[in-house]
Scaffold this motif. Structure first.
Motif, mmCIF file in Angstrom:
data_model
loop_
_atom_site.group_PDB
_atom_site.id
_atom_site.type_symbol
_atom_site.label_atom_id
_atom_site.label_comp_id
_atom_site.label_asym_id
_atom_site.label_seq_id
_atom_site.Cartn_x
_atom_site.Cartn_y
_atom_site.Cartn_z
ATOM 1 N N HIS A 20 0.870 -1.176 0.000
ATOM 2 C CA HIS A 20 0.000 0.000 0.000
ATOM 3 C C HIS A 20 0.905 1.223 0.000
ATOM 4 C CE1 HIS A 20 -3.386 -2.617 0.874
ATOM 5 N NE2 HIS A 20 -4.207 -1.590 0.832
ATOM 6 N N GLU A 41 -4.297 4.876 4.833
ATOM 7 C CA GLU A 41 -4.681 5.191 3.450
ATOM 8 C C GLU A 41 -6.079 5.802 3.356
ATOM 9 O OE1 GLU A 41 -4.298 2.315 4.809
ATOM 10 O OE2 GLU A 41 -6.036 1.069 4.373
ATOM 11 N N TRP A 42 -6.803 5.822 4.479
ATOM 12 C CA TRP A 42 -8.150 6.414 4.499
ATOM 13 C C TRP A 42 -8.125 7.866 4.963
ATOM 14 C CZ3 TRP A 42 -13.423 4.942 3.757
ATOM 15 C CH2 TRP A 42 -13.570 3.737 3.076
ATOM 16 N N HIS A 89 -5.530 3.387 -5.378
ATOM 17 C CA HIS A 89 -6.343 3.122 -4.181
ATOM 18 C C HIS A 89 -7.568 4.032 -4.221
ATOM 19 C CE1 HIS A 89 -7.274 2.103 0.023
ATOM 20 N NE2 HIS A 89 -6.625 0.978 -0.259
ATOM 21 N N HIS A 90 -8.335 4.044 -3.129
ATOM 22 C CA HIS A 90 -9.596 4.804 -3.134
ATOM 23 C C HIS A 90 -9.393 6.297 -3.385
ATOM 24 C CE1 HIS A 90 -10.772 1.040 -1.428
ATOM 25 N NE2 HIS A 90 -10.746 1.374 -0.160
ATOM 26 N N ASP A 186 -11.225 -4.311 -4.954
ATOM 27 C CA ASP A 186 -11.520 -4.098 -3.527
ATOM 28 C C ASP A 186 -12.805 -3.287 -3.361
ATOM 29 O OD1 ASP A 186 -11.071 -4.293 -0.818
ATOM 30 O OD2 ASP A 186 -9.383 -2.907 -0.759
ATOM 31 N N ASP A 228 -10.164 -8.461 6.142
ATOM 32 C CA ASP A 228 -8.784 -8.086 6.472
ATOM 33 C C ASP A 228 -8.369 -8.731 7.793
ATOM 34 O OD1 ASP A 228 -9.085 -6.534 4.247
ATOM 35 O OD2 ASP A 228 -9.208 -4.628 5.331
HETATM 36 O O1 FHN Z 1 -10.590 0.063 2.274
HETATM 37 C C1 FHN Z 1 -9.569 -0.866 1.972
HETATM 38 C C2 FHN Z 1 -8.356 -0.661 2.833
HETATM 39 O O2 FHN Z 1 -7.884 0.623 2.683
HETATM 40 C C3 FHN Z 1 -7.287 -1.673 2.431
HETATM 41 O O3 FHN Z 1 -6.867 -1.469 1.105
HETATM 42 C C4 FHN Z 1 -7.836 -3.076 2.585
HETATM 43 C C5 FHN Z 1 -6.888 -4.183 2.194
HETATM 44 O O4 FHN Z 1 -7.552 -5.396 2.216
HETATM 45 N N1 FHN Z 1 -9.039 -3.227 1.770
HETATM 46 C C6 FHN Z 1 -10.111 -2.273 2.076
HETATM 47 C C7 FHN Z 1 -10.803 -2.599 3.351
HETATM 48 O O5 FHN Z 1 -11.096 -3.947 3.451
#
Ligand code: FHN
Length: 418
Positions: A20, A41-42, A89-90, A186, A228
């Motif tokens: 990440h 990362e959020w 990523h998001h 994801d 997770d």
């Molecule tokens: O929201 C994502 C989080 O940031 C991260 O990347 C994980 C990794 O499995 N996946 C999401 C939450 O389950």
């Protein structure tokens, strides 16, 4: 539904590296003096950073110490067989050179290099499968991505986002960097069955052997992705994987020091492998492209175990039917081999209810043969093997005894009155 990803390399791999890395790594868990309580990362979402403010991070993102060869060497030394890199990523920022969207690491930062190009080349040399994480539904930078702004996701033009960003970027990732092992989708959220199916078919049309991960949505993934850091309590059928952190965050956070130690990581890996799954373990490099030292240290130590005992991990199948949960060992298996992975320095290891003949018992790391006794309890028809490991053990944390058996596992007796 039992999943079959149809790719033998992935079934045998058992252990991969999750990475990440993004603009969030530069904030490292705090923004304008406010500390982020959860995963790094959020930060954009959780601390309500406006898009225009978040974009500014790009103009200063310059990971001068990024070294693809070092990252891939670490994965290799750690015994990892695939590498899953956050291509987007998001937050919507592409961590590779995207032609269709300027919000990417080459066009928007002073760094100007394409890490994916460098990583893909190094992975190829090292024989590690290059794979991408891609947030297909959430995109906090695109007005039609889920999670963007206050508009409810139901009211967004997701079709436009799919056509103008998501699919073009997937096409780039699957056409510019050679063979890709898998796309790690994801958080599908409210994606329709048709949209999940469309993306899956799109991946397959570009690279038929590229695996589509469990989180594409609507049960269309080719393997099951657990929650997770969540491990199924029993052996689980089909292909599956546990995504997991070494500390409490995925993206780098300066103040997260809750590092698991090698004993923890090996215990988790063995548990997952014993139940039939793959372990995808995360690292979160910082803004300079450096991997935190505690992660490096733990990966090297786990790698030392795997170098000596990898046979007990790679290509193994779930151990089904062993009736006891015994604290100091975890069983893994392949064909007619049962691997007893044990901690500490026990003078005896009791393996009850093993209903087959032992041909040979030896330490996997050294080949040193281990004495064993066999006893049989007539009343319960229960066999028992007592192993006597030597006092001097070759590995730290865990050691492995390879039991060569007359029959293929499962060969276990039932729990009955003794
Ligand atoms: O929201 C994502 C989080 O940031 C991260 O990347 C994980 C990794 O499995 N996946 C999401 C939450 O389950």
């Amino acid at each position: 539904m039992i999943k079959d990803c149809k790719q033998q390399w992935w079934k045998e791999a058992k252990y991969g590296m999750f990475i990440h890395w993004g603009l969030y790594s530069a904030l490292a868990g705090s923004y304008k003096g406010t500390e982020l309580p959860g995963i790094g990362e959020w930060i954009m979402k959780r601390l309500n950073i406006p898009v225009a403010e978040y974009e500014k991070l790009a103009s200063e993102f310059n990971p001068q110490n990024f070294n693809a060869a070092q990252w891939v060497k670490l994965a290799k030394d750690a015994g990892m067989k695939y590498l899953v890199y956050t291509a987007k990523h998001h937050d919507g920022f592409a961590m590779y050179h995207s032609d269709c969207n300027k919000f990417n690491i080459v066009d928007a930062t002073p760094f100007g290099r394409d890490p994916v190009k460098e990583l893909a080349e190094e992975c190829k040399k090292a024989g590690i499968a290059m794979c991408f994480y891609y947030s297909q539904a959430q995109d906090w930078h695109d007005p039609d991505g889920y999670g963007y702004g206050p508009t409810p996701d139901e009211d967004k033009n997701f079709r436009r986002y799919l056509d103008e960003k998501c699919k073009p970027q997937l096409k780039e990732l699957l056409t510019k960097y050679g063979g890709i092992g898998l796309i790690w989708f994801d958080t599908p959220q409210i994606m329709s069955y048709e949209h999940s199916k469309e993306l899956k078919d799109y991946v397959k049309s570009l690279q038929p052997n590229c695996i589509v991960s469990g989180r594409i949505g609507n049960q269309l993934g080719e393997y099951m992705s657990t929650g997770d850091n969540r491990i199924p309590i029993n052996p689980f059928d089909g292909d599956w994987e546990v995504p997991a952190t070494i500390n409490n965050t995925w993206g780098y956070k300066t103040n997260d020091h809750n590092w698991k130690d090698p004993q923890d990581i090996l215990g988790l890996m063995l548990k997952i492998n014993s139940r039939g799954g793959n372990y995808l373990l995360n690292i979160g490099p910082d803004a300079l492209g450096q991997i935190p030292q505690p992660s490096i240290d733990v990966l090297h130590k786990v790698g030392a175990f795997l170098q000596a005992n990898g046979e007990a991990i790679y290509g193994t199948q779930a151990v089904r039917g062993y009736p006891y949960d015994i604290e100091n060992f975890i069983l893994t298996t392949k064909d007619n081999h049962l691997y007893v992975n044990f901690t500490g320095k026990p003078s005896k290891i009791h393996l009850t209810l093993l209903n087959t003949e032992v041909k040979r018992a030896a330490l996997l790391a050294t080949g040193e043969e281990i004495p064993w006794e066999h006893s049989y309890a007539k009343a319960s028809k229960a066999n028992r093997i007592i192993l006597s490991p030597p006092g001097n053990l070759p590995c730290d944390f865990y050691n492995t005894i390879d039991l060569e058996l007359a029959d293929k596992v499962p060969v276990f007796g039932k729990l009955e009155d003794l």
